[in-house]
Design an enzyme around this catalytic site. Structure first.
Site: not given
Ligand code: PRP
Ligand code: URA
Length: 212
Positions: A203, A111, A206
């Protein structure tokens, strides 16, 4: 993108140089971490020309002189976990005694809604400038939720610092919190279908912590 009076996008060749290396998929975790810190320091240096100061007397070997120093507790640092942690040392380089609060937030991968899992802020944070840190401003959901936490705690001067921002996220934050000053090192093109900033850097969490 519309022009927002409280949004500053740095257009500095030294920052652009470092962001180019940061984006490169071949950049190592160590170098990525160092670059995030360095870019943050450059941004803070530029964004805090108005930091509150006080007058102090200093005795040089020749005479006593009135000098200017930064007010104690002028700023507090609030990284959004995890990736915001990578920017903390970059602020401490210029504000070494600043206290640090943490807001834990992750985006639901489906979402893209932000979920809060931790919040611990220093006592008295409302009397300082709260520097909210997150390298990535994508949909803006995490930043808006974190700003709401800070406002509930009474913070009146909140400054959001992001290394890379998407136009979508900037508009969301600027419309939800027009009083908050937003500093972004680099404006990117848009979000892709997975909510990632493109061209972006992937990311940030990460890449900072080596989790993928
Ligand atoms: C990333 C990033 C921001 C958020 C930005 O965190 O560090 O906090 O996404 O996205 P948004 O603007 O759409 O809210 P993530 O949720 O991946 O958590 P992490 O830092 O723990 O990896
Ligand atoms: N979070 C990231 O770390 N990268 C993106 O591109 C978007 C959100």
């Amino acid at each position: 993108m519309k022009n927002y009076p409280n949004v500053t996008i740095f257009d500095h060749p030294l920052i652009r140089h470092k962001v180019a290396i940061l984006r490169d998929e071949k950049t190592s975790m160590k170098e990525f971490r160092e670059l995030v810190e360095e870019i943050t320091t450059l941004m803070v240096y530029e964004a805090f020309k108005d930091v509150p100061t006080k007058k102090v007397m200093v005795k040089t070997p020749l005479e006593t002189t009135e000098q200017t120093m930064v007010e104690d507790d002028a700023v507090s640092i609030v990284p959004i976990l995890r990736a915001g942690l990578g920017m903390v040392n970059g602020v401490h380089t210029l504000f070494p005694t600043a206290r640090v609060g943490h807001i834990g937030m992750y985006r639901d991968e489906e979402t893209l809604d932000p979920h809060e899992y931790y919040c611990k802020l220093p006592d008295g944070i409302e009397n300082s400038i709260a520097i909210l840190l997150d390298p990535m401003l994508a949909t803006g959901g995490s930043a808006v939720a974190a700003i709401e936490f800070l406002k509930k705690r009474g913070c009146k001067d909140i400054r959001l610092m992001n290394i890379i921002g998407a136009p979508e996220g900037i508009e969301v934050v600027a419309n939800a919190h027009p009083d908050v000053k937003v500093y972004i090192s680099t404006l990117d093109r848009n979000l892709n279908e997975n909510g990632y900033i493109v061209p972006g850097l992937g990311d940030a969490g990460d890449r900072l912590f080596g989790t993928k």
